[in-house]
Design a protein around this motif. Sequence first.
Motif, PDB file in Angstrom:
ATOM      1  N   ALA A 248       0.912  -2.635  -7.238  1.00 22.50           N
ATOM      2  CA  ALA A 248      -0.323  -3.176  -6.647  1.00 22.50           C
ATOM      3  C   ALA A 248      -0.812  -2.291  -5.502  1.00 22.50           C
ATOM      4  CB  ALA A 248      -0.090  -4.605  -6.163  1.00 22.50           C
TER       5      ALA A 248
ATOM      6  N   SER B 209      -4.052  -6.788  -9.732  1.00 20.24           N
ATOM      7  CA  SER B 209      -3.301  -6.502  -8.504  1.00 20.24           C
ATOM      8  C   SER B 209      -3.834  -7.329  -7.339  1.00 20.24           C
ATOM      9  CB  SER B 209      -3.340  -5.011  -8.186  1.00 20.24           C
ATOM     10  OG  SER B 209      -4.657  -4.601  -7.931  1.00 20.24           O
TER      11      SER B 209
ATOM     12  N   TRP C  17      -2.442 -10.778  -7.817  1.00 24.77           N
ATOM     13  CA  TRP C  17      -1.021 -10.798  -7.488  1.00 24.77           C
ATOM     14  C   TRP C  17      -0.809 -10.872  -5.975  1.00 24.77           C
ATOM     15  CZ3 TRP C  17       3.719 -11.725  -8.874  1.00 24.77           C
ATOM     16  CH2 TRP C  17       4.763 -11.218  -8.115  1.00 24.77           C
TER      17      TRP C  17
END
Length: 140
Positions: free
Chosen positions: A86, A42, A45
């Motif tokens: 996330a 996450s 990302w």
Amino acid sequence: MNQTNNNQNLNNQSSDTYFGELQSNTKPPLLISILIKLRPFSMIWVSMVLMYGVICMYTNGLGQDEFYRFIFFLRSPLAVIINCLALFVMLFHCLSWFNLLPNAIFSPSRHNKAKIYLITLGLWLIMIAISACLLWLVLK
């Protein structure tokens, strides 16, 4: 010789109890274990999305309409789902770190529940205040 073994055992026991409070030997439930393993992904990302946004803003200054591609990318359902996941993982990360910090600060001999709750509550209030200021800054 027996006295040195007893001293070593006492030193090992005191360090084991201190670290035993910080690290648990029990296995976490499956969902929590998955969330722990998703933390780095996450973070990667979010970093990639921010880098893409910065690159699109830079090329937008050169006269291209790349920033609109970035906006349309953020509006896609897949990006919204991944961003929500996330965010959930990051909130879990904050929760676990805020709950572990007081245990790392205070030793077990002077373990006081009120101090732990005050530090955890203070960390949450600081995070909420900074988030509110950033939200106000973005919406302004």
